[in-house]
Enzyme design. Structure first.
Site, mmCIF file in Angstrom:
data_model
loop_
_atom_site.group_PDB
_atom_site.id
_atom_site.type_symbol
_atom_site.label_atom_id
_atom_site.label_comp_id
_atom_site.label_asym_id
_atom_site.label_seq_id
_atom_site.Cartn_x
_atom_site.Cartn_y
_atom_site.Cartn_z
ATOM 1 N N LYS A 1 45.745 34.690 38.780
ATOM 2 C CA LYS A 1 46.834 35.178 39.644
ATOM 3 C C LYS A 1 48.127 34.362 39.530
ATOM 4 O O LYS A 1 48.951 34.324 40.445
ATOM 5 C CB LYS A 1 46.407 35.255 41.133
ATOM 6 C CG LYS A 1 45.105 35.950 41.404
ATOM 7 C CD LYS A 1 44.856 37.169 40.576
ATOM 8 C CE LYS A 1 45.789 38.329 40.842
ATOM 9 N NZ LYS A 1 45.544 39.423 39.828
ATOM 10 N N SER A 2 48.305 33.738 38.377
ATOM 11 C CA SER A 2 49.474 32.874 38.196
ATOM 12 C C SER A 2 50.518 33.458 37.256
ATOM 13 O O SER A 2 51.530 32.803 36.978
ATOM 14 C CB SER A 2 49.021 31.512 37.649
ATOM 15 O OG SER A 2 48.105 30.916 38.527
ATOM 16 N N THR B 1 49.282 35.583 34.366
ATOM 17 C CA THR B 1 48.551 35.793 33.106
ATOM 18 C C THR B 1 49.045 37.035 32.364
ATOM 19 O O THR B 1 49.375 36.987 31.173
ATOM 20 C CB THR B 1 47.048 36.009 33.429
ATOM 21 O OG1 THR B 1 46.645 35.086 34.429
ATOM 22 C CG2 THR B 1 46.205 35.897 32.186
ATOM 23 N N HIS C 1 41.368 31.433 31.019
ATOM 24 C CA HIS C 1 41.471 30.811 32.350
ATOM 25 C C HIS C 1 40.754 29.455 32.365
ATOM 26 O O HIS C 1 40.572 28.865 33.433
ATOM 27 C CB HIS C 1 40.790 31.686 33.411
ATOM 28 C CG HIS C 1 41.576 32.889 33.851
ATOM 29 N ND1 HIS C 1 42.926 32.878 34.057
ATOM 30 C CD2 HIS C 1 41.161 34.157 34.176
ATOM 31 C CE1 HIS C 1 43.329 34.077 34.480
ATOM 32 N NE2 HIS C 1 42.282 34.864 34.551
ATOM 33 N N ARG D 1 51.747 28.650 38.965
ATOM 34 C CA ARG D 1 52.471 29.316 40.057
ATOM 35 C C ARG D 1 52.203 28.577 41.359
ATOM 36 O O ARG D 1 51.106 27.997 41.530
ATOM 37 C CB ARG D 1 51.943 30.758 40.153
ATOM 38 C CG ARG D 1 52.641 31.617 41.178
ATOM 39 C CD ARG D 1 52.018 33.011 41.214
ATOM 40 N NE ARG D 1 52.838 33.922 41.992
ATOM 41 C CZ ARG D 1 52.507 35.176 42.270
ATOM 42 N NH1 ARG D 1 51.362 35.679 41.814
ATOM 43 N NH2 ARG D 1 53.311 35.933 42.984
ATOM 44 N N SER E 1 48.228 36.406 46.367
ATOM 45 C CA SER E 1 47.969 37.372 45.293
ATOM 46 C C SER E 1 46.466 37.597 45.135
ATOM 47 O O SER E 1 45.995 38.729 44.962
ATOM 48 C CB SER E 1 48.588 36.842 43.993
ATOM 49 O OG SER E 1 48.445 37.763 42.961
ATOM 50 N N TYR F 1 55.698 30.386 36.990
ATOM 51 C CA TYR F 1 55.966 31.781 37.365
ATOM 52 C C TYR F 1 57.356 31.867 37.994
ATOM 53 O O TYR F 1 58.108 32.812 37.755
ATOM 54 C CB TYR F 1 54.879 32.191 38.360
ATOM 55 C CG TYR F 1 54.966 33.601 38.899
ATOM 56 C CD1 TYR F 1 54.278 34.637 38.283
ATOM 57 C CD2 TYR F 1 55.715 33.889 40.036
ATOM 58 C CE1 TYR F 1 54.331 35.934 38.783
ATOM 59 C CE2 TYR F 1 55.784 35.179 40.540
ATOM 60 C CZ TYR F 1 55.087 36.197 39.917
ATOM 61 O OH TYR F 1 55.160 37.470 40.422
ATOM 62 N N PHE G 1 59.360 43.425 35.853
ATOM 63 C CA PHE G 1 58.324 43.884 36.788
ATOM 64 C C PHE G 1 58.210 45.407 36.732
ATOM 65 O O PHE G 1 57.120 45.960 36.612
ATOM 66 C CB PHE G 1 58.676 43.398 38.197
ATOM 67 C CG PHE G 1 57.653 43.781 39.234
ATOM 68 C CD1 PHE G 1 56.478 43.062 39.375
ATOM 69 C CD2 PHE G 1 57.858 44.881 40.055
ATOM 70 C CE1 PHE G 1 55.528 43.420 40.319
ATOM 71 C CE2 PHE G 1 56.916 45.243 41.001
ATOM 72 C CZ PHE G 1 55.752 44.511 41.136
ATOM 73 N N MET H 1 56.760 46.755 33.405
ATOM 74 C CA MET H 1 55.317 46.482 33.282
ATOM 75 C C MET H 1 54.510 47.317 34.259
ATOM 76 O O MET H 1 53.416 47.781 33.952
ATOM 77 C CB MET H 1 55.048 44.987 33.502
ATOM 78 C CG MET H 1 55.352 44.168 32.264
ATOM 79 S SD MET H 1 54.914 42.441 32.459
ATOM 80 C CE MET H 1 53.136 42.533 32.703
ATOM 81 N N ARG I 1 51.759 44.058 41.483
ATOM 82 C CA ARG I 1 51.796 44.416 42.902
ATOM 83 C C ARG I 1 53.156 44.179 43.547
ATOM 84 O O ARG I 1 53.859 45.101 43.939
ATOM 85 C CB ARG I 1 50.700 43.616 43.633
ATOM 86 C CG ARG I 1 50.479 43.992 45.077
ATOM 87 C CD ARG I 1 49.486 43.040 45.707
ATOM 88 N NE ARG I 1 49.965 41.670 45.685
ATOM 89 C CZ ARG I 1 50.730 41.103 46.608
ATOM 90 N NH1 ARG I 1 51.101 41.785 47.669
ATOM 91 N NH2 ARG I 1 51.129 39.848 46.499
ATOM 92 N N GLY J 1 55.195 40.832 42.812
ATOM 93 C CA GLY J 1 55.978 40.122 41.801
ATOM 94 C C GLY J 1 57.122 39.278 42.335
ATOM 95 O O GLY J 1 58.193 39.253 41.749
HETATM 96 P P1 A3P Z 1 51.424 39.458 43.051
HETATM 97 O O1 A3P Z 1 50.038 39.868 43.442
HETATM 98 O O2 A3P Z 1 51.939 38.307 43.864
HETATM 99 O O3 A3P Z 1 52.387 40.600 43.018
HETATM 100 P P2 A3P Z 1 47.676 37.520 36.909
HETATM 101 O O4 A3P Z 1 48.140 38.376 35.783
HETATM 102 O O5 A3P Z 1 47.543 36.065 36.555
HETATM 103 O O6 A3P Z 1 46.446 38.069 37.538
HETATM 104 O O7 A3P Z 1 48.825 37.507 38.009
HETATM 105 C C1 A3P Z 1 49.115 38.676 38.724
HETATM 106 C C2 A3P Z 1 50.404 38.440 39.465
HETATM 107 O O8 A3P Z 1 51.503 38.461 38.538
HETATM 108 C C3 A3P Z 1 50.672 39.548 40.490
HETATM 109 O O9 A3P Z 1 51.362 38.892 41.557
HETATM 110 C C4 A3P Z 1 51.593 40.467 39.702
HETATM 111 O O10 A3P Z 1 52.366 41.326 40.497
HETATM 112 C C5 A3P Z 1 52.448 39.427 38.983
HETATM 113 N N1 A3P Z 1 53.187 39.975 37.841
HETATM 114 C C6 A3P Z 1 52.716 40.651 36.772
HETATM 115 N N2 A3P Z 1 53.721 41.042 35.975
HETATM 116 C C7 A3P Z 1 54.872 40.609 36.545
HETATM 117 C C8 A3P Z 1 56.272 40.708 36.201
HETATM 118 N N3 A3P Z 1 56.683 41.349 35.123
HETATM 119 N N4 A3P Z 1 57.172 40.150 37.048
HETATM 120 C C9 A3P Z 1 56.776 39.488 38.151
HETATM 121 N N5 A3P Z 1 55.470 39.359 38.533
HETATM 122 C C10 A3P Z 1 54.533 39.920 37.735
#
Ligand code: A3P
Length: 288
Positions: A45-46, A48, A100, A122, A130, A185, A221, A224, A249, A251
């Site tokens: 959740k950082s 990835t 991870h 992050r 997250s 992040y 964001f 993607m 979600r 971001g």
């Molecule tokens: P949130 O749940 O805070 O929105 P991982 O890929 O390590 O599982 O991390 C997921 C987190 O990265 C989620 O955070 C997701 O929304 C965020 N994320 C993915 N793509 C992003 C982007 N292009 N810009 C900003 N945040 C992004």
């Protein structure tokens, strides 16, 4: 988030359905890292998936063909879970891979190689928020916890990925001995273009201005979230159901402020201070 869902292996906690000890041991002791490999390493959740997208587009010089046709878990394939079937050994160099793993479980062969690691970190408070939402998406996690109940488990490392503190301390501990780039992040949010350039420089990849523009645009964001090859909408629903909570979600940084009570904030700060006070490294969130 029930611990019965997890396999615990030398402090690393992951869903027992998709990880096994033999593979983790194989990766640590036998997997052969090549000099031209580059790894994206994160605590869950950082950022990835974001880094996977950035690396894909850097590797393709900003061309979107691959990022629009191949799912992210195949473009920057995973090192350690049993869930994915990519045969990493058969991939040509340069290989870009995701992991991870905490540093003590990372392939031993990495430490005598010239391979590179991009370590994306992050603010753990936002990681926690997250993770809470991710537990709704992920069929392999209990979604019983509210953030207040999740917090003490997070601080004890009894969550997906194990201890954030151990993970980050571990990788920071080798930063001067290996080829490691630390990216947060938060800096990706603040200065995406500058971060992409920094990552290109680290990888020794020269992109022209138009290619950099394309990387920056396509890893936004919004793009993607709309990209089926990045938003997990094509992933089996019993594993990740983005109808329950989107994977891409919110971001943002600082969302934790809307979820932490003063008491939660205080207990988090105290645990953070105790675990991190001797690391001799300041993150963006440490300055304020
Ligand atoms: P949130 O749940 O805070 O929105 P991982 O890929 O390590 O599982 O991390 C997921 C987190 O990265 C989620 O955070 C997701 O929304 C965020 N994320 C993915 N793509 C992003 C982007 N292009 N810009 C900003 N945040 C992004």
């Amino acid at each position: 988030m029930s611990s019965s869902n997890f396999l615990e292996h030398r402090g690393f906690l992951m869903p027992s359905k998709y990880y096994d000890k033999d593979k983790l041991e194989y990766i640590c002791n036998e997997f052969q890292v090549r000099d031209h490999d580059a790894f994206s390493i994160t605590y869950p959740k950082s950022g990835t998936t974001w880094m996977q997208e950035i690396l894909t587009l850097i590797q393709s010089d900003g061309d979107t063909t691959i990022s629009h046709t191949v799912p992210n878990w195949e473009r920057v394939p995973w090192l350690e879970p049993t869930l994915f079937s990519t045969n990493l050994e058969s991939l040509p160099s340069p290989r870009f891979m995701s992991s991870h793993l905490p540093v003590h479980l990372f392939p031993k062969s990495f430490f005598t190689s010239k391979a590179k690691v991009i370590y994306t970190v992050r603010n753990p408070r936002d990681v926690l928020v997250s993770l809470h939402y991710f537990s709704k998406t992920a069929g392999f996690l209990d979604e019983l916890d509210n953030i207040e109940e999740l917090l003490p488990k997070f601080l004890k490392g009894e969550v997906l990925g194990g201890s954030w503190f151990d993970h980050v301390r571990g990788w920071l501990g080798v930063k001067d001995q290996v080829n490691l780039l630390i990216v947060t992040y938060e800096e990706l949010l603040q200065d995406l273009r500058g971060s992409v350039v920094r990552i290109c420089n680290f990888l020794g990849k020269e992109l022209n201005e138009a290619a950099i523009d394309s990387v920056v645009e396509n890893v936004s964001f919004k793009n993607m979230k709309d990209n089926k090859m990045s938003n997990y909408s094509t992933f089996p629903k019993d594993i990740l159901d983005i109808q329950k909570s989107p994977f891409i979600r919110k971001g943002i940084s600082g969302e934790w402020k809307n979820h932490f009570t003063p008491a939660m904030s205080e207990s988090f700060d105290a645990a953070y201070k105790e675990a991190m006070n001797d690391i001799n490294f300041k993150f963006i969130w440490d300055q304020c």
